[in-house]
Structures are given as structure tokens and as C-alpha cells.
Enzyme design. Structure first.
Site, short mmCIF file in Angstrom:
data_model
loop_
_atom_site.label_atom_id
_atom_site.label_comp_id
_atom_site.label_asym_id
_atom_site.label_seq_id
_atom_site.Cartn_x
_atom_site.Cartn_y
_atom_site.Cartn_z
CG ASN A 11 -2.00 -1.08 1.09
OD1 ASN A 11 -2.50 -1.35 0.00
ND2 ASN A 11 -2.33 -1.71 2.20
CB CYS A 12 -0.18 4.73 -0.54
SG CYS A 12 0.48 6.39 -0.59
N PRO A 13 2.87 4.37 0.90
CG PRO A 13 4.73 5.58 1.69
CD PRO A 13 3.56 4.70 2.14
CG ASP A 38 -2.87 1.38 -2.83
OD1 ASP A 38 -4.09 1.55 -2.62
OD2 ASP A 38 -2.00 2.14 -2.37
#
Length: 73
Positions: A11-13, A38
């Protein structure tokens, strides 16, 4: 494609960070393909391209995957 990275499950980042690291090792004009799961990565890669000057050549979804293609500035 000159290089491809698989960031599925991250997932981000993390997809952006992995893409940034991969682009640093590439020559100007080369293409990087990033595969992510994501949904937020679509928006993230648009912002990343604007901020870094790398060109976002293509974005598409393939099933559960989001595919981003960047051209190194």
C-alpha cells in the site's frame, strides 16, 4: 518495457517509493511498468508524475491489478 516492478500487496507509499528507486537506476526515456493492487496508486502515480517530471504514459486496470507505465525524464 525496459523494467517492470511488481508491487502487488503493498500500500501507499511503497509502490511510489519502489518506482522512484527503480527510475533512479534507469536512463532518460526508458519505460518502467509498475503493477499494483492498491486502488489509491492510480491517483498517487498521477501526482508522482506531476511532481517529478517523469511522464505517466499509461494507466489501466487488469482485474485486481492497476498497471502504470512511466517514462523516465
Amino acid at each position: 518495457m525496459d523494467k517492470e516492478i511488481d508491487t502487488r500487496g503493498l500500500n501507499c507509499p511503497l509502490p511510489i517509493l519502489k518506482a522512484k528507486k527503480a527510475l533512479a537506476d534507469m536512463q532518460s526515456g526508458q519505460l518502467l511498468k509498475v503493477v499494483s493492487t492498491d486502488p489509491g496508486s492510480v491517483r498517487d502515480f498521477q501526482a508522482f508524475a506531476r511532481q517529478t517530471g517523469n511522464e505517466l504514459v499509461e494507466q489501466q486496470s487488469e482485474g485486481q491489478d492497476f498497471v502504470h507505465v512511466l517514462r523516465r525524464r
